[in-house]
Enzyme design. Sequence first.
Site, mmCIF file in Angstrom:
data_model
loop_
_atom_site.group_PDB
_atom_site.id
_atom_site.type_symbol
_atom_site.label_atom_id
_atom_site.label_comp_id
_atom_site.label_asym_id
_atom_site.label_seq_id
_atom_site.Cartn_x
_atom_site.Cartn_y
_atom_site.Cartn_z
ATOM 1 N N SER A 104 0.963 -1.562 -0.272
ATOM 2 C CA SER A 104 0.284 0.163 -0.107
ATOM 3 C C SER A 104 0.704 0.999 0.353
ATOM 4 O O SER A 104 1.975 1.027 0.499
ATOM 5 C CB SER A 104 -0.675 -0.313 1.217
ATOM 6 N N ASP A 105 0.223 2.258 -0.753
ATOM 7 C CA ASP A 105 1.293 3.721 -0.474
ATOM 8 C C ASP A 105 0.271 4.249 0.963
ATOM 9 O O ASP A 105 -0.161 3.149 2.096
ATOM 10 C CB ASP A 105 0.485 4.963 -1.050
ATOM 11 N N TRP A 106 1.249 4.427 1.385
ATOM 12 C CA TRP A 106 1.500 4.937 3.569
ATOM 13 C C TRP A 106 -0.423 5.897 3.397
ATOM 14 O O TRP A 106 -0.004 6.684 3.857
ATOM 15 C CB TRP A 106 2.791 5.750 3.961
#
Length: 736
Positions: A263-265
């Site tokens: 995932s992106d953060w």
Amino acid sequence: MIKKINLIGLLFLAISTVKAQNIPVYQDDSKPLEQRVEDALSRMTVEEKIAMLHAQSKFSSTGVPRLGIPEIWTDDGPHGVRPEVLWDEWSQAGWTNDSVIAFPALTALAATWNKDMSSLYGKSLGEEARYRKKDVILGPGVNIYRTPLNGRNFEYFGEDPFLASQMVVPYIKGVQSNGVATSVKHFALNNLETNRSGYNVNVDDRALYEIYLPAFKAAVTEGDSWTIMGSYNKYKEQHACHNKYLLVDILRKEWGYKGVVVSDWGGAHDTKEAIYNGLDIEFGTWTDGLASGLSNAYDNYYLGVPYLKLIRSGEVGTKELDEKVRHILLLAFRTNMNRNKPWGSLGTKEHADAGRKIGEEGIVLLKNNNNLLPIDLTKTKKIAVIGENAIKMMTVGGGSSSLKAKYEVLPLDGIKKRAGKDAEIVYARGYVGDSTGEYNGVVSGQNLKDRRSPEELSSEAIKIAKDADLVIFIGGLNKSDFQDCEGNDRKEYGLPYKQDELIQQLAKANKNLVYINISGNAVAMPWINEVPAILQGWYLGTESGNALAAVLFGDVNPSGKLPFTFPVKLTDNGAHALSEYKGGDEINYNEGIFVGYRYADKQKIKPLFSFGYGLSYTTFQYGKLTADKKQLTPAETITFSIPVKNIGKKDGAEIVQLYISDEKSSLPRPVKELKGFEKVYLKAGEEKVVTITIDRSALSFFDDKKHEWVAEPGAFKALVGASSTDIKSVVEFSLQ
């Protein structure tokens, strides 16, 4: 005595043999990766498996200590390895050995149109990441340049899916040759920053498959990127980091991807969607990737305790869990458990030289009336350098790609170093833009505060301009919020800080004016007819000043070409003419497949500067384009050849571009599309024949009704040119 030694030797050999026979399969390098993965998986508890699916710190995820499987360490970013932060905070860790070489931003790399430069970039970056003990570099970004207002465009490869696809593959292979994974991002449709976690993208399947997915597909099917990062936005009302259509139907099923999806953060939002829709490792939950979130809450991530509780209750099974862990174990065996990976190196002269060479090849000469450039130091004895960007560090800022560079050669310093012995170099700031020099605790060390009024600053600049033989104005954007920076988009197409007014005043003060645009984006140039010479200078990293000076003074002949269109005004861009470009909850891609030059061609709009455009200090002459056949079958290839001659007095390089036009189609198609290019180096007077080969895929479009790529029989044209609007020769052919 000899018998005793032999006996000891035999005993040692026997013990070693027994130990070798007792090595678990997952630790045995001689075994196939699939066997090692399955063996490790069979030894793990459910709790150990769950622990691998989410972060344990800002940039790392848990390994399996009991089995000797290390934790996985990631780091930004695409242009250099980000400095160390504290375990559970964004604040800097204060290390003194994490300074790196800052490489040019990816728009500059794209502007080289040189796959060898992309490979060199990836290899050099991978060596730095490996030395810093990183297992995954969070990049490169391949989101398409849909509009010049996107704050993160500087991190990407431009507007064309073919160019981006060709440039990203060598980058990936270069990085991963060091035992460091790339994480190609942001999958998918993350084409603006404002409200990036809140908006839902509405786009037709043709545009999705023809424009926004090809670079990702090339990254995983040709580049074999070991990880891919989801994006913040929603698509089909589902967040992209656990989006069934993107991650399961396309990435896993259509493309057969076996790598890790991260995932992106802060990009994960739902446990069950994350379980079933393809997410493998969750990072940064409860933060937008820039701001702080809940501390020490990693076990409570969506793929942490909530997932474990669902398994224990019997509500979900472990099939998906095992598949996620298989992906992660495969990543581990390729990176931190790969005993044969190189050692890497950090901050070396070789890496700085690589960055400089890439920067020099990426600089684009946009205008050069009366051959004002290169600067002739036998005739030019006083040079006025004006503009904040001549003295401002650009390696700090911009978001997650902000770096702690080992050093950064500023443009003014590069000019002084190159020409200071032959000419007087004077400087005036001209305007104050962003005087800060800190991002997330990375401090540039510069103090750019200036208490003078705008009138005093401009008056000083005009005064020294009048007294100089030549003026170099170094302006453009910077990496501050609402400019070329993650998290927000630009508010306007024009230059900030009233630079347009200053440029017009300088043009009146001195006719020998060179404008250097420092940016990762196109900008408006209302003074274009008043300024005789213009360079696109990008963000060039550690060796920025030296690279710019080399081009200014003719040590390097510029050979870069634009990877995106410069429109005259925003409404010349399809996203602005046909869609609402703002941070609402619904973003409609009404322009469909007509992005960048495709829209300009369709509407017959003359751009400020065309896609693929760039001048040289020499002149190239194109001959007649020929094809090795007039007709091809679906199974055949066709090769186009064209002679190109350097008829000028300087050695140089030209980028020969092949566009394909479908003469008649059942569905609307662009006037032409880039389907091949070659960068050819020619000495003065030299001629070479450039050949480009394509197959039926270059003739295909995506039929969204059939959900398949289609190459319809019929007539086509091959167009070869120096840019999308400078076509030199055309040949007709047909597909049977």
